[in-house]
Design a protein around this motif. Structure first.
Motif, PDB file in Angstrom:
ATOM      1  N   GLY A 200      35.425  33.719  44.776  1.00  0.00           N
ATOM      2  CA  GLY A 200      34.358  34.662  45.044  1.00  0.00           C
ATOM      3  C   GLY A 200      32.986  34.050  44.954  1.00  0.00           C
ATOM      4  N   SER A 201      31.998  34.843  45.291  1.00  0.00           N
ATOM      5  CA  SER A 201      30.595  34.435  45.288  1.00  0.00           C
ATOM      6  C   SER A 201      29.759  35.654  44.934  1.00  0.00           C
ATOM      7  CB  SER A 201      30.202  33.905  46.667  1.00  0.00           C
ATOM      8  OG  SER A 201      30.284  34.925  47.647  1.00  0.00           O
ATOM      9  N   PRO A 202      28.455  35.453  44.664  1.00  0.00           N
ATOM     10  CA  PRO A 202      27.626  36.614  44.305  1.00  0.00           C
ATOM     11  C   PRO A 202      27.479  37.634  45.439  1.00  0.00           C
ATOM     12  CG  PRO A 202      26.592  34.551  43.629  1.00  0.00           C
ATOM     13  CD  PRO A 202      27.750  34.181  44.483  1.00  0.00           C
ATOM     14  N   GLY A 203      27.729  37.238  46.670  1.00  0.00           N
ATOM     15  CA  GLY A 203      27.573  38.150  47.795  1.00  0.00           C
ATOM     16  C   GLY A 203      28.778  39.055  47.980  1.00  0.00           C
ATOM     17  N   PRO A 204      28.952  39.580  49.203  1.00  0.00           N
ATOM     18  CA  PRO A 204      30.117  40.436  49.484  1.00  0.00           C
ATOM     19  C   PRO A 204      31.418  39.706  49.165  1.00  0.00           C
ATOM     20  CG  PRO A 204      28.530  40.521  51.280  1.00  0.00           C
ATOM     21  CD  PRO A 204      28.065  39.430  50.371  1.00  0.00           C
ATOM     22  N   ARG A 205      32.373  40.441  48.658  1.00  0.00           N
ATOM     23  CA  ARG A 205      33.601  39.821  48.174  1.00  0.00           C
ATOM     24  C   ARG A 205      34.740  39.965  49.173  1.00  0.00           C
ATOM     25  NH1 ARG A 205      33.269  41.711  41.839  1.00  0.00           N
ATOM     26  NH2 ARG A 205      31.509  40.359  41.311  1.00  0.00           N
ATOM     27  N   HIS A 206      35.618  38.967  49.146  1.00  0.00           N
ATOM     28  CA  HIS A 206      36.800  39.005  49.985  1.00  0.00           C
ATOM     29  C   HIS A 206      37.909  39.784  49.291  1.00  0.00           C
ATOM     30  CE1 HIS A 206      34.958  36.114  52.630  1.00  0.00           C
ATOM     31  NE2 HIS A 206      34.831  35.229  51.660  1.00  0.00           N
ATOM     32  N   THR A 207      38.864  40.201  50.093  1.00  0.00           N
ATOM     33  CA  THR A 207      40.054  40.872  49.585  1.00  0.00           C
ATOM     34  C   THR A 207      41.279  40.200  50.191  1.00  0.00           C
ATOM     35  OG1 THR A 207      40.097  42.488  51.393  1.00  0.00           O
ATOM     36  CG2 THR A 207      38.784  43.052  49.428  1.00  0.00           C
TER      37      THR A 207
ATOM     38  N   SER B  28      46.287  45.300  49.772  1.00  0.00           N
ATOM     39  CA  SER B  28      45.382  44.620  50.700  1.00  0.00           C
ATOM     40  C   SER B  28      43.930  44.692  50.244  1.00  0.00           C
ATOM     41  CB  SER B  28      45.524  45.221  52.104  1.00  0.00           C
ATOM     42  OG  SER B  28      45.177  46.606  52.086  1.00  0.00           O
ATOM     43  N   GLY B  29      43.591  45.681  49.441  1.00  0.00           N
ATOM     44  CA  GLY B  29      42.214  45.817  48.970  1.00  0.00           C
ATOM     45  C   GLY B  29      41.915  45.064  47.693  1.00  0.00           C
ATOM     46  N   GLU B  30      42.892  44.328  47.141  1.00  0.00           N
ATOM     47  CA  GLU B  30      42.656  43.575  45.903  1.00  0.00           C
ATOM     48  C   GLU B  30      41.551  42.539  46.124  1.00  0.00           C
ATOM     49  OE1 GLU B  30      43.892  43.594  42.787  1.00  0.00           O
ATOM     50  OE2 GLU B  30      45.121  45.380  43.130  1.00  0.00           O
ATOM     51  N   GLN B  31      40.554  42.553  45.226  1.00  0.00           N
ATOM     52  CA  GLN B  31      39.432  41.637  45.374  1.00  0.00           C
ATOM     53  C   GLN B  31      39.805  40.230  44.922  1.00  0.00           C
ATOM     54  OE1 GLN B  31      35.815  42.927  43.561  1.00  0.00           O
ATOM     55  NE2 GLN B  31      35.721  44.850  44.698  1.00  0.00           N
ATOM     56  N   LEU B  32      39.239  39.251  45.604  1.00  0.00           N
ATOM     57  CA  LEU B  32      39.428  37.846  45.253  1.00  0.00           C
ATOM     58  C   LEU B  32      38.146  37.371  44.591  1.00  0.00           C
ATOM     59  CD1 LEU B  32      41.183  36.667  48.542  1.00  0.00           C
ATOM     60  CD2 LEU B  32      42.255  37.327  46.380  1.00  0.00           C
ATOM     61  N   ALA B  33      37.969  37.737  43.337  1.00  0.00           N
ATOM     62  CA  ALA B  33      36.754  37.399  42.593  1.00  0.00           C
ATOM     63  C   ALA B  33      37.134  37.124  41.151  1.00  0.00           C
ATOM     64  CB  ALA B  33      35.744  38.540  42.661  1.00  0.00           C
TER      65      ALA B  33
ATOM     66  N   ALA C 140      46.790  22.410  58.658  1.00  0.00           N
ATOM     67  CA  ALA C 140      45.674  21.986  57.807  1.00  0.00           C
ATOM     68  C   ALA C 140      44.489  22.937  57.952  1.00  0.00           C
ATOM     69  CB  ALA C 140      45.262  20.557  58.164  1.00  0.00           C
ATOM     70  N   ALA C 141      44.288  23.444  59.182  1.00  0.00           N
ATOM     71  CA  ALA C 141      43.169  24.371  59.397  1.00  0.00           C
ATOM     72  C   ALA C 141      43.359  25.654  58.605  1.00  0.00           C
ATOM     73  CB  ALA C 141      43.031  24.680  60.886  1.00  0.00           C
ATOM     74  N   LEU C 142      44.598  26.133  58.469  1.00  0.00           N
ATOM     75  CA  LEU C 142      44.869  27.337  57.688  1.00  0.00           C
ATOM     76  C   LEU C 142      44.594  27.079  56.212  1.00  0.00           C
ATOM     77  CD1 LEU C 142      46.008  30.211  57.309  1.00  0.00           C
ATOM     78  CD2 LEU C 142      48.295  29.176  57.174  1.00  0.00           C
ATOM     79  N   ILE C 143      45.024  25.923  55.713  1.00  0.00           N
ATOM     80  CA  ILE C 143      44.802  25.598  54.299  1.00  0.00           C
ATOM     81  C   ILE C 143      43.304  25.541  53.993  1.00  0.00           C
ATOM     82  CG2 ILE C 143      45.173  23.855  52.513  1.00  0.00           C
ATOM     83  CD1 ILE C 143      47.719  23.030  54.065  1.00  0.00           C
ATOM     84  N   GLU C 144      42.543  24.879  54.860  1.00  0.00           N
ATOM     85  CA  GLU C 144      41.109  24.746  54.616  1.00  0.00           C
ATOM     86  C   GLU C 144      40.393  26.088  54.752  1.00  0.00           C
ATOM     87  OE1 GLU C 144      40.280  21.671  57.435  1.00  0.00           O
ATOM     88  OE2 GLU C 144      40.340  20.106  55.899  1.00  0.00           O
ATOM     89  N   ALA C 145      40.824  26.910  55.726  1.00  0.00           N
ATOM     90  CA  ALA C 145      40.210  28.233  55.880  1.00  0.00           C
ATOM     91  C   ALA C 145      40.487  29.106  54.660  1.00  0.00           C
ATOM     92  CB  ALA C 145      40.728  28.898  57.153  1.00  0.00           C
ATOM     93  N   ALA C 146      41.708  29.066  54.155  1.00  0.00           N
ATOM     94  CA  ALA C 146      42.037  29.851  52.964  1.00  0.00           C
ATOM     95  C   ALA C 146      41.271  29.349  51.751  1.00  0.00           C
ATOM     96  CB  ALA C 146      43.540  29.800  52.706  1.00  0.00           C
ATOM     97  N   SER C 147      41.122  28.027  51.627  1.00  0.00           N
ATOM     98  CA  SER C 147      40.375  27.467  50.499  1.00  0.00           C
ATOM     99  C   SER C 147      38.921  27.917  50.533  1.00  0.00           C
ATOM    100  CB  SER C 147      40.454  25.936  50.536  1.00  0.00           C
ATOM    101  OG  SER C 147      39.730  25.367  49.469  1.00  0.00           O
ATOM    102  N   GLN C 148      38.308  27.918  51.731  1.00  0.00           N
ATOM    103  CA  GLN C 148      36.927  28.367  51.861  1.00  0.00           C
ATOM    104  C   GLN C 148      36.803  29.861  51.553  1.00  0.00           C
ATOM    105  OE1 GLN C 148      35.731  27.262  55.800  1.00  0.00           O
ATOM    106  NE2 GLN C 148      35.842  25.063  55.385  1.00  0.00           N
ATOM    107  N   LEU C 149      37.772  30.636  51.996  1.00  0.00           N
ATOM    108  CA  LEU C 149      37.725  32.071  51.762  1.00  0.00           C
ATOM    109  C   LEU C 149      37.832  32.384  50.272  1.00  0.00           C
ATOM    110  CD1 LEU C 149      39.310  34.764  53.984  1.00  0.00           C
ATOM    111  CD2 LEU C 149      39.614  34.916  51.521  1.00  0.00           C
ATOM    112  N   LEU C 150      38.733  31.698  49.582  1.00  0.00           N
ATOM    113  CA  LEU C 150      38.866  31.919  48.138  1.00  0.00           C
ATOM    114  C   LEU C 150      37.594  31.530  47.401  1.00  0.00           C
ATOM    115  CD1 LEU C 150      42.501  30.650  47.453  1.00  0.00           C
ATOM    116  CD2 LEU C 150      41.697  33.005  47.422  1.00  0.00           C
ATOM    117  N   ALA C 151      36.892  30.528  47.925  1.00  0.00           N
ATOM    118  CA  ALA C 151      35.648  30.090  47.283  1.00  0.00           C
ATOM    119  C   ALA C 151      34.491  31.025  47.563  1.00  0.00           C
ATOM    120  CB  ALA C 151      35.298  28.680  47.745  1.00  0.00           C
ATOM    121  N   GLY C 152      34.703  32.010  48.451  1.00  0.00           N
ATOM    122  CA  GLY C 152      33.652  32.981  48.725  1.00  0.00           C
ATOM    123  C   GLY C 152      32.966  32.810  50.051  1.00  0.00           C
ATOM    124  N   ASP C 153      33.364  31.796  50.859  1.00  0.00           N
ATOM    125  CA  ASP C 153      32.738  31.577  52.157  1.00  0.00           C
ATOM    126  C   ASP C 153      33.425  32.422  53.203  1.00  0.00           C
ATOM    127  OD1 ASP C 153      31.194  29.703  50.912  1.00  0.00           O
ATOM    128  OD2 ASP C 153      32.496  28.023  51.446  1.00  0.00           O
TER     129      ASP C 153
END
Length: 704
Positions: free
Chosen positions: A517-524, A557-562, A688-701
């Protein structure tokens, strides 16, 4: 910091702010005495330095509490009652009735329950509420704030030790006892006592602690007092002295009076050096106190300095009679002002602050607890999905729910005879305990051992004592797990088995804790599900391509990743290149493995066998149990680990695949005619693109 007008004001009665003054003292004992005197006079003061937190009365009070919790006999409870944690006075203890004593016993029982279930912090808060500890300490003595701060600091240290080192009450008491015993020798910065207030206050410290520091105003209340005995030495002593310009250790093998005079002169020279250090800490102003006493003034460093008539550059005498009029001191009155202060009767107190001109109201705290920011795991993220579908998630944090037979069960007939393809593990019980048992045995044994069968049997016997499961013979379990480690893993390992690669190529139970997560809008989880809908990340022929809609429609599906994502990878396996591949490979490749003890659903009356663990059946089981989510999360964790540990790491080259090993279906065959249809071995190749996209999403990007 530039001096203020108050600092430069020559008036000796200037009311300078307390936080602009410091008070260097020769010893910690003097520092504490001065702090207590200032507190009694209503002047805020803090002592920086001195004893550590484990030398404080608060540590002893906590030790007494733990002793009473572990041994709640009446004498120990009555001893505890006088500690600051309980706060009984001797008068109350003398008048205590049976009801008072039973109430104390009940309170200690509640404290023990809080210690065992929640920890020292909860126990301290319970005790503080029941005994009105905070108002009692703050109103009872001038040192109450100091004691309360120490109690809270000891509580935090105990809580940290209990959590990090997983200590029970006996071990926690031992940990505190050892720290109290070694107090003063601890290099731990956390053992330094905290300041008891953040209000403006006079800073008190030893002269040695003040070296290198600067303060607007320096007060020296104790530099005109130095007692020197007139009696000859009565015992052998050792000291450091200067002899011919060199510092040496004199062991004083005899009681020579001249050598004792040398020692005294050395000590008094050191007094002058300490006075110099203390006085030069001031940026703007030094205030010293002098009084004519019968025995302590003559040899004091301040008196020797101001009353000396020695020529410039010569040290003052070691003793100067104190009867001389201070107005006759040879001082530059442009720099030094001598002010006579009349002796005051009674205890001096600081002037009371003026009444505030506005009405004071209680502060209102508007912040809220962010309950979306949490320490979570795959199991916790998906627990709501299993509850919503009626599946029975394994209690205690397991991740192998019972699967819905109406969705997955193929129709293989109703023959109740034991099939030819039944493995040794197929008929064994299930559940969390059995899963933990299998994992612990596989972790204990080197699959490449020449005595694999005997070592598996020994490990099974040992782990069954730790994870007892009824109707699981150690020999049957060992036989089944021998088949698991001897089964070819197909393209995951270039046809090799775990036994071929051995323990030297694996990391087991690789724990991770990833910030999310990040201080901005959060992913789920819905955002993660959307990744499966992107054909550039998950092509149509991917065996898990259909998982995205399942996750997006699920109850979680609505569980926050923060917060923080925690977990433990069963095996990170290194797959070294074969000799024939070495020229074309850039280094070892890695595979994420996860053991599963799930029984796949079968038709009523049918016996489970390896034939049920087909790629299609395992794919359906994976999606039904939300294992694709686990596989992606754990692959991201492995990806971040390898980024930091493998030189030149690239996921498309080094992170080869993910393997889910359904151990009940693994036959032990070293090879199969069709390497893509290995019973019990489910293989997934995330891009590899899926792994990197998921890693960025978990980090809040957010993906654009």
């Amino acid at each position: 910091e530039p001096p203020s007008s108050e600092d430069l004001d020559p008036s000796p009665h200037t009311d300078a702010p307390p936080d602009r003054a410091t008070c260097p003292t020769p010893s910690s004992m003097k520092s504490q005495q001065i702090q207590e005197a200032l507190a009694d006079a209503g002047i805020p003061a803090v002592f920086t330095g001195g004893q550590g937190i484990f030398s404080s009365p608060a540590a002893s009070a906590w030790l007494g509490l733990l002793d009473a919790v572990l041994d709640p006999r009446l004498p120990r409870l009555l001893q505890l009652s006088e500690s600051p944690l309980i706060g009984w006075t001797p008068q109350r203890l003398a008048r205590a009735l049976d009801d008072d004593r039973f109430g104390l016993m009940a309170l200690i029982k509640l404290v023990r329950e809080a210690l065992e279930t929640t920890g020292p912090t909860a126990a301290f808060e319970l005790l503080a509420a029941r005994t009105e500890l905070v108002p009692r300490l703050l109103s009872s003595t001038a040192a109450g704030e100091r004691l309360l701060t120490d109690l809270r600091q000891v509580t935090e240290r105990l809580d940290e030790a209990a959590r990090v080192e997983t200590l029970d009450l006996v071990a926690l008491r031992g940990w505190l006892f050892e720290n109290i015993g070694s107090a003063g020798n601890s290099p731990d910065d956390d053992a330094v006592r905290r300041l008891e207030t953040d209000l403006p206050a006079v800073t008190i410290m030893t002269i040695h602690k003040a070296k290198g520091l600067q303060f607007p105003v320096v007060a020296l209340p104790d530099m005109a007092s130095r007692f020197v005995s007139v009696k000859p030495p009565d015992r052998l002593r050792r000291t450091l002295v200067h002899e011919n310009g060199e510092l040496v250790l004199d062991v004083f093998g005899d009681l020579d009076a001249r050598r004792d005079d040398t020692k005294l002169a050395e000590e008094q020279a050191e007094d002058l050096r300490l006075l110099y250090v203390a006085a030069t800490r001031a940026q703007s102003r030094v205030i010293g106190w002098w009084a004519n006493t019968q025995r302590t003034t003559d040899s004091s460093p301040l008196h020797r300095l101001v009353a000396s008539r020695s020529t410039q550059g010569q040290p003052p005498p070691v003793s100067i009679p104190a009867g001389r009029d201070p107005q006759g001191w040879l001082l530059d009155r442009r720099l030094v002002e001598v002010v006579s202060v009349p002796r005051a009767g009674g205890l001096l107190r600081a002037p009371a602050p003026a009444a505030p001109s506005i009405e004071l109201v209680a502060r209102v705290f508007h912040d809220t607890i962010d309950r979306g920011w949490a320490r979570t795991s795959y199991t916790r993220l998906t627990s709501g999905a299993h509850e919503a579908t009626g599946a029975d998630p394994v209690p205690g944090g397991g991740d192998e729910p019972e699967l819905d037979t109406s969705v997955l069960a193929p129709d293989h007939g109703h023959d109740s005879a034991i099939p030819d393809d039944a493995t040794a593990l197929a008929g064994l019980p299930g559940g969390t305990q059995f899963g933990s048992l299998v994992h612990s045995v596989l972790e204990q044994v080197d699959p490449a051992s020449e005595q694999l069968d005997s070592e598996l049997t020994s490990a099974a016997q040992q782990m069954l004592a730790r994870w007892p499961v009824s109707d699981v013979p150690a020999a049957t379990l060992a036989s089944g797990l021998a088949a698991v480690v001897r089964t070819s893993l197909g393209e995951l390992t270039d046809g090799r088995s775990l036994a071929d690669l051995g323990a030297g190529n694996r990391l087991t139970e690789l724990e991770f804790e990833l910030p999310m997560g990040s201080p901005g809008p959060r992913h789920t989880l819905a955002d993660l599900a959307a990744l499966w809908s992107d054909p550039a990340l998950v092509p149509a022929d991917d065996p898990l391509a259909g998982y995205g809609p399942v996750l997006s429609r699920s109850a979680v599906s609505g569980e926050q990743l923060a917060g923080f994502l925690t977990g433990s990878i069963d095996v990170l396996l290194r797959v070294p290149a074969r000799p024939s591949e070495a020229p074309t490979r850039t280094g070892p490749r890695f595979v994420v493995l996860d053991y599963k003890t799930n029984r796949l659903p079968v038709a009523p009356g049918e016996q489970l066998g390896s034939r049920h663990y087909t790629p299609e059946a395992m794919r359906a089981a994976m999606i039904a149990a939300h294992y694709p989510l686990q596989a992606l999360l754990y692959t991201v964790a492995a990806h971040r680990f390898l980024q930091r540990t493998v030189r030149g790491y690239r996921p498309e080259s080094h992170l080869r695949a993910v393997g889910y090993l359904f151990v009940r279906g693994m036959t032990g065959s070293p090879s199969e005619a069709d390497a893509t249809r290995l019973p019990g071995v489910f293989i997934w190749h995330p891009r590899a693109a899926l792994i990197e996209a998921a890693s960025q999403l978990l980090a809040g990007d957010r993906r654009q």
